[in-house]
Design a protein around this motif. Structure first.
Motif, PDB file in Angstrom:
ATOM      1  N   GLY A 155       0.823  -1.214   0.000  1.00 57.12           N
ATOM      2  CA  GLY A 155       0.000   0.000   0.000  1.00 57.12           C
ATOM      3  C   GLY A 155       0.854   1.261   0.000  1.00 57.12           C
ATOM      4  O   GLY A 155       0.584   2.216  -0.738  1.00 57.12           O
ATOM      5  N   TYR A 156       1.914   1.276   0.834  1.00 56.47           N
ATOM      6  CA  TYR A 156       2.840   2.414   0.828  1.00 56.47           C
ATOM      7  C   TYR A 156       3.523   2.547  -0.531  1.00 56.47           C
ATOM      8  O   TYR A 156       3.659   3.654  -1.060  1.00 56.47           O
ATOM      9  N   ALA A 157       3.960   1.422  -1.095  1.00 58.55           N
ATOM     10  CA  ALA A 157       4.638   1.454  -2.385  1.00 58.55           C
ATOM     11  C   ALA A 157       3.711   2.007  -3.476  1.00 58.55           C
ATOM     12  O   ALA A 157       4.130   2.796  -4.329  1.00 58.55           O
ATOM     13  N   MET A 158       2.443   1.604  -3.422  1.00 56.31           N
ATOM     14  CA  MET A 158       1.489   2.101  -4.414  1.00 56.31           C
ATOM     15  C   MET A 158       1.238   3.600  -4.217  1.00 56.31           C
ATOM     16  O   MET A 158       1.147   4.350  -5.197  1.00 56.31           O
ATOM     17  N   ALA A 159       1.152   4.037  -2.972  1.00 52.65           N
ATOM     18  CA  ALA A 159       0.964   5.468  -2.701  1.00 52.65           C
ATOM     19  C   ALA A 159       2.166   6.266  -3.205  1.00 52.65           C
ATOM     20  O   ALA A 159       2.006   7.352  -3.772  1.00 52.65           O
ATOM     21  N   LEU A 160       3.369   5.730  -3.010  1.00 48.61           N
ATOM     22  CA  LEU A 160       4.576   6.387  -3.510  1.00 48.61           C
ATOM     23  C   LEU A 160       4.557   6.462  -5.034  1.00 48.61           C
ATOM     24  O   LEU A 160       4.814   7.522  -5.612  1.00 48.61           O
ATOM     25  N   LEU A 161       4.241   5.355  -5.699  1.00 48.98           N
ATOM     26  CA  LEU A 161       4.169   5.341  -7.161  1.00 48.98           C
ATOM     27  C   LEU A 161       3.122   6.331  -7.658  1.00 48.98           C
ATOM     28  O   LEU A 161       3.361   7.076  -8.618  1.00 48.98           O
ATOM     29  N   ASP A 162       1.976   6.380  -7.006  1.00 53.70           N
ATOM     30  CA  ASP A 162       0.914   7.307  -7.393  1.00 53.70           C
ATOM     31  C   ASP A 162       1.383   8.755  -7.236  1.00 53.70           C
ATOM     32  O   ASP A 162       1.140   9.595  -8.105  1.00 53.70           O
ATOM     33  N   GLY A 163       2.077   9.047  -6.148  1.00 50.94           N
ATOM     34  CA  GLY A 163       2.588  10.403  -5.924  1.00 50.94           C
ATOM     35  C   GLY A 163       3.635  10.805  -6.942  1.00 50.94           C
ATOM     36  O   GLY A 163       3.631  11.937  -7.450  1.00 50.94           O
ATOM     37  N   ILE A 164       4.546   9.900  -7.246  1.00 54.68           N
ATOM     38  CA  ILE A 164       5.578  10.198  -8.235  1.00 54.68           C
ATOM     39  C   ILE A 164       4.952  10.399  -9.611  1.00 54.68           C
ATOM     40  O   ILE A 164       5.325  11.321 -10.348  1.00 54.68           O
ATOM     41  N   ALA A 165       3.987   9.563  -9.966  1.00 54.29           N
ATOM     42  CA  ALA A 165       3.306   9.711 -11.260  1.00 54.29           C
ATOM     43  C   ALA A 165       2.598  11.063 -11.341  1.00 54.29           C
ATOM     44  O   ALA A 165       2.660  11.739 -12.371  1.00 54.29           O
ATOM     45  N   ALA A 166       1.928  11.453 -10.269  1.00 61.10           N
ATOM     46  CA  ALA A 166       1.227  12.744 -10.266  1.00 61.10           C
ATOM     47  C   ALA A 166       2.224  13.901 -10.400  1.00 61.10           C
ATOM     48  O   ALA A 166       1.989  14.846 -11.160  1.00 61.10           O
ATOM     49  N   LYS A 167       3.327  13.824  -9.683  1.00 59.54           N
ATOM     50  CA  LYS A 167       4.346  14.881  -9.742  1.00 59.54           C
ATOM     51  C   LYS A 167       4.935  15.004 -11.145  1.00 59.54           C
ATOM     52  O   LYS A 167       5.228  16.102 -11.608  1.00 59.54           O
ATOM     53  N   ALA A 168       5.066  13.863 -11.833  1.00 58.65           N
ATOM     54  CA  ALA A 168       5.622  13.852 -13.190  1.00 58.65           C
ATOM     55  C   ALA A 168       4.556  14.097 -14.255  1.00 58.65           C
ATOM     56  O   ALA A 168       4.865  14.044 -15.447  1.00 58.65           O
ATOM     57  N   HIS A 169       3.306  14.325 -13.826  1.00 57.36           N
ATOM     58  CA  HIS A 169       2.177  14.505 -14.752  1.00 57.36           C
ATOM     59  C   HIS A 169       2.016  13.301 -15.669  1.00 57.36           C
ATOM     60  O   HIS A 169       1.713  13.430 -16.853  1.00 57.36           O
ATOM     61  N   PHE A 170       2.238  12.113 -15.095  1.00 55.76           N
ATOM     62  CA  PHE A 170       2.096  10.862 -15.828  1.00 55.76           C
ATOM     63  C   PHE A 170       0.733  10.262 -15.532  1.00 55.76           C
ATOM     64  O   PHE A 170       0.302  10.233 -14.381  1.00 55.76           O
ATOM     65  N   LYS A 171       0.050   9.806 -16.570  1.00 61.21           N
ATOM     66  CA  LYS A 171      -1.261   9.185 -16.417  1.00 61.21           C
ATOM     67  C   LYS A 171      -1.197   7.766 -16.967  1.00 61.21           C
ATOM     68  O   LYS A 171      -0.804   7.562 -18.113  1.00 61.21           O
ATOM     69  N   PHE A 172      -1.539   6.799 -16.123  1.00 61.94           N
ATOM     70  CA  PHE A 172      -1.594   5.422 -16.589  1.00 61.94           C
ATOM     71  C   PHE A 172      -2.765   5.289 -17.554  1.00 61.94           C
ATOM     72  O   PHE A 172      -3.860   5.771 -17.274  1.00 61.94           O
ATOM     73  N   ASN A 173      -2.544   4.643 -18.693  1.00 63.78           N
ATOM     74  CA  ASN A 173      -3.565   4.566 -19.742  1.00 63.78           C
ATOM     75  C   ASN A 173      -4.763   3.718 -19.363  1.00 63.78           C
ATOM     76  O   ASN A 173      -5.902   4.106 -19.613  1.00 63.78           O
ATOM     77  N   LYS A 174      -4.518   2.545 -18.776  1.00 64.74           N
ATOM     78  CA  LYS A 174      -5.602   1.589 -18.569  1.00 64.74           C
ATOM     79  C   LYS A 174      -6.071   1.455 -17.136  1.00 64.74           C
ATOM     80  O   LYS A 174      -7.141   0.902 -16.900  1.00 64.74           O
ATOM     81  N   VAL A 175      -5.286   1.915 -16.172  1.00 68.54           N
ATOM     82  CA  VAL A 175      -5.650   1.724 -14.768  1.00 68.54           C
ATOM     83  C   VAL A 175      -5.518   3.005 -13.965  1.00 68.54           C
ATOM     84  O   VAL A 175      -4.811   3.934 -14.353  1.00 68.54           O
ATOM     85  N   VAL A 176      -6.211   3.016 -12.847  1.00 69.14           N
ATOM     86  CA  VAL A 176      -6.078   4.056 -11.836  1.00 69.14           C
ATOM     87  C   VAL A 176      -5.575   3.357 -10.581  1.00 69.14           C
ATOM     88  O   VAL A 176      -6.108   2.314 -10.194  1.00 69.14           O
ATOM     89  N   LEU A 177      -4.535   3.913  -9.963  1.00 70.59           N
ATOM     90  CA  LEU A 177      -4.026   3.351  -8.719  1.00 70.59           C
ATOM     91  C   LEU A 177      -4.934   3.809  -7.586  1.00 70.59           C
ATOM     92  O   LEU A 177      -5.199   4.989  -7.435  1.00 70.59           O
TER      93      LEU A 177
END
Length: 97
Positions: free
Chosen positions: A42-64
């Protein structure tokens, strides 16, 4: 100081990667409780989600959906749970999508 470094301490404990002191994995000779692994994921997913948001990256097929020990991957097109990202002792769980 980077806010991610303050919120998420990533390191190791012997053969296990850790995040905020929680181990990510288990071995036959060194059992780790599933609740600890689920919380770490859960922490790892929250970290990945935060880094993606900071980089303005959007996953195409899924939402974390980082929900602590009960995180999920949600299918973007219809909002349905695609994968539970935790172990809940239900072997071979099936989900109709």
């Amino acid at each position: 100081i980077n806010v991610f470094s303050d919120a998420f301490f990533v390191w190791h404990d012997g053969p296990f990667g850790t995040i905020n002191g929680l181990r990510l994995g288990r071995l036959p000779i060194q059992q780790v409780d599933w609740s600890e692994i689920n919380a770490a994921v859960g922490y790892a997913m929250a970290l990945l989600d935060g880094i993606a948001a900071k980089a303005h990256f959007k996953f195409n097929k899924v939402v974390l959906s980082a929900k602590g020990s009960f995180s999920r991957l949600i299918r973007r097109k219809d909002g349905k749970t695609l994968h539970d990202v935790y172990w809940d002792n239900r072997l071979f769980q099936t989900r109709r999508l």
